[in-house]
Motif scaffolding. Structure first.
Motif, PDB file in Angstrom:
ATOM      1  N   LEU B 180       0.820  -1.217   0.000  1.00 49.73           N
ATOM      2  CA  LEU B 180       0.000   0.000   0.000  1.00 49.73           C
ATOM      3  C   LEU B 180       0.855   1.269   0.000  1.00 49.73           C
ATOM      4  CD1 LEU B 180      -2.831  -1.094   2.452  1.00 49.73           C
ATOM      5  CD2 LEU B 180      -3.079  -0.659   0.024  1.00 49.73           C
ATOM      6  N   ALA B 182       2.255   3.052  -2.290  1.00 45.57           N
ATOM      7  CA  ALA B 182       1.887   4.097  -3.261  1.00 45.57           C
ATOM      8  C   ALA B 182       0.654   4.865  -2.793  1.00 45.57           C
ATOM      9  CB  ALA B 182       1.642   3.471  -4.630  1.00 45.57           C
ATOM     10  N   ILE B 183      -0.313   4.131  -2.248  1.00 44.52           N
ATOM     11  CA  ILE B 183      -1.548   4.757  -1.754  1.00 44.52           C
ATOM     12  C   ILE B 183      -1.226   5.711  -0.600  1.00 44.52           C
ATOM     13  CG2 ILE B 183      -3.752   4.268  -0.573  1.00 44.52           C
ATOM     14  CD1 ILE B 183      -3.977   3.194  -3.352  1.00 44.52           C
ATOM     15  N   PHE B 184      -0.444   5.232   0.354  1.00 40.29           N
ATOM     16  CA  PHE B 184      -0.085   6.065   1.509  1.00 40.29           C
ATOM     17  C   PHE B 184       0.653   7.323   1.055  1.00 40.29           C
ATOM     18  CE2 PHE B 184      -0.690   4.020   5.760  1.00 40.29           C
ATOM     19  CZ  PHE B 184      -1.362   2.882   5.332  1.00 40.29           C
ATOM     20  N   LYS B 186       0.596   8.845  -1.881  1.00 39.68           N
ATOM     21  CA  LYS B 186      -0.269   9.774  -2.609  1.00 39.68           C
ATOM     22  C   LYS B 186      -1.154  10.560  -1.627  1.00 39.68           C
ATOM     23  CE  LYS B 186      -1.739  11.519  -6.461  1.00 39.68           C
ATOM     24  NZ  LYS B 186      -0.808  12.239  -7.353  1.00 39.68           N
ATOM     25  N   VAL B 187      -1.684   9.861  -0.612  1.00 43.50           N
ATOM     26  CA  VAL B 187      -2.512  10.542   0.390  1.00 43.50           C
ATOM     27  C   VAL B 187      -1.703  11.643   1.069  1.00 43.50           C
ATOM     28  CG1 VAL B 187      -3.608  10.267   2.644  1.00 43.50           C
ATOM     29  CG2 VAL B 187      -4.121   8.653   0.826  1.00 43.50           C
TER      30      VAL B 187
END
Lengths: 273, 193
Positions: B180, B182-184, B186-187
């Motif tokens: 995760l 990339a998700i973290f 970007k957030v």
């Protein structure tokens, strides 16, 4: 669920919904993590609903379902994040709680029809906790929940009268603020006195109610040990599944008194068969 | 410096820093229609342990009393049960407002909330690394950042019980696949822009 004719398909590569930790650190993260799961579920064939067996996960996913229908701007922001993983959320999945499906889709009639050993004589305290009831009251009354009662009565058990079914178990306070959470659980266990077991619909509540009983009994100066079962386990006992199938060896609190009563119930059911 | 060291070494702030004034604005909007009836306080299962009652907290939010708010335990004692949100006669999103205050405390790394903030951040670190939480890793990270040698003993009896039943697997912290990551990232990028 198999015993009741429902087929469940696991979401491939599912990830964590963020539990209560994501929301306590970042709002956008607390929406992006459940959105990942929903976007993956949307990619599956012939699937339009997602069954969630934990109330906290349910609420996290449900929130994103609501946003995907009512807040395009926020949905776009979430999709900007998901793009990093080549995922895209359209918002077509329906998020359903385990209890909702057991009580309304499968229903007490079907459970009764599959009954193998009735649990007559058992007195059960239904425990709903918070997040399957509030803030979205989808399938039950958020103040005075009753949806579990027909399901429990379908297998021959009685309902323990109490008003603690929708009260809070303290959730992650049990780790960071144990003094507070232990008080909450103590009140629930005290109100359950006289019941043979508390039945839960959330693994987090399950853990809080079962894991600290010795400590709470010591604190309260009375024996508050109580059998805690997850609803599917309880129903499984009546549908003829073995304790091994139901993995009751993993429960942290099954009292001897409960086992004895269960054995007597099952023996008398065999005699009458 | 890895992220764990960062959780540990981030400068803790005793007083609410200046940016908090601005970040309080959206929360003030959430509760600005509060009529101070106290239904939230009467409904809160944790009110008995709070220094400010929920009603008093909203009063301070409306008045922008950030020093009072961020020295009070109240919002960190919210267990997200949604009783107040359900019963508020003005229909205010009070649970969300509690969470928004927790998010400020986490972001600004405010000292009075160290325990909860480090607990939540350790949990999220494990999720960031592996996509799912690894209980053993999560608690090890938490003990490491808390630096209290006695803390693990409080959890030892339950930990042993769970391990003997195979309910938690014995794994030491590891880098993981970064499922995760990339998700973290970007957030973080969007939230800091």
């Amino acid at each position: 669920m198999g015993e009741l004719g429902a087929e469940l398909v696991e979401i491939e590569d599912w990830t964590c919904c963020g539990a209560s930790a994501a929301e306590a650190t970042s709002y956008l993260l607390s929406l992006s993590l459940p959105a990942c799961i929903l976007a993956k579920a949307e990619k599956m064939d012939d699937t339009s609903q997602i069954l969630v067996p934990c109330s906290a996960c349910y609420l996290n996913l449900k929130k994103v379902e609501e946003i995907s229908r009512n807040n395009i701007e926020l949905l776009n922001k979430i999709n900007t994040v998901l793009q990093e993983e080549n995922l895209h959320l359209q918002g077509k999945m329906k998020v359903r709680h385990l209890l909702d499906i057991l009580a309304r889709d499968i229903g007490p009639a079907k459970i009764f029809a599959n009954l193998k050993s009735p649990l007559t004589g058992l007195n059960i305290a239904p425990y709903y906790g918070c997040q399957c009831l509030r803030p979205y009251s989808v399938f039950d009354d958020p103040e005075e929940p009753r949806s579990m009662e027909p399901v429990i009565e379908a297998v021959g058990a009685k309902i323990h009268p109490w008003d603690m079914g929708g009260r809070c178990c303290g959730a992650s306070h049990m780790t960071t603020k144990p003094d507070v959470a232990l008080e909450l659980v103590a009140a629930i266990l005290k109100a359950a006195k006289g019941a043979d077991a508390i039945v839960t619909v959330c693994p987090m509540c399950q853990m809080n109610l079962e894991a600290y009983q010795k400590k709470i009994s010591g604190m309260s100066g009375e024996d508050l040990s109580m059998t805690i079962l997850y609803l599917p386990q309880f129903l499984g006992l009546a549908l003829g599944l073995s304790e091994q199938d139901l993995r009751m060896d993993l429960n942290l609190s099954i009292t001897k008194a409960f086992r004895d009563k269960l054995n007597r119930t099952q023996i008398s059911a065999d005699i009458h068969r | 410096m890895n992220r764990l060291e960062k959780i540990e070494s981030e400068q803790e702030s005793e007083t609410a820093p200046a940016p908090v004034i601005d970040s309080l604005a959206p929360i003030r909007d959430m509760v600005s229609a509060c009529i101070q009836c106290g239904t939230c306080t009467g409904s809160c299962p944790n009110a008995f342990a709070m220094d400010l009652t929920p009603r008093q907290l909203w009063y301070n939010v409306i008045r922008g009393e950030k020093e009072t708010i961020f020295h009070s335990k109240t919002f960190s004692l919210c267990s997200v049960c949604y009783y107040c949100t359900l019963r508020c006669p003005r229909g205010l999103p009070l649970t969300d407002a509690m969470s928004a205050l927790k998010q400020i405390a986490a972001k600004e790394n405010l000292a009075p909330y160290k325990k909860s903030v480090r607990f939540y951040k350790s949990f999220m670190e494990s999720v960031r690394r592996h996509g799912r939480v690894r209980e053993m890793e999560f608690m090890t990270l938490y003990f490491m950042v808390m630096k209290n040698p006695l803390l693990p003993f409080r959890f030892a009896p339950l930990g042993m019980k769970l391990m003997s039943k195979g309910k938690v697997s014995v794994e030491l912290p590891s880098k993981g696949s970064g499922t995760l990551e990339a998700i973290f990232r970007k957030v973080e990028e969007l939230e800091n822009s």
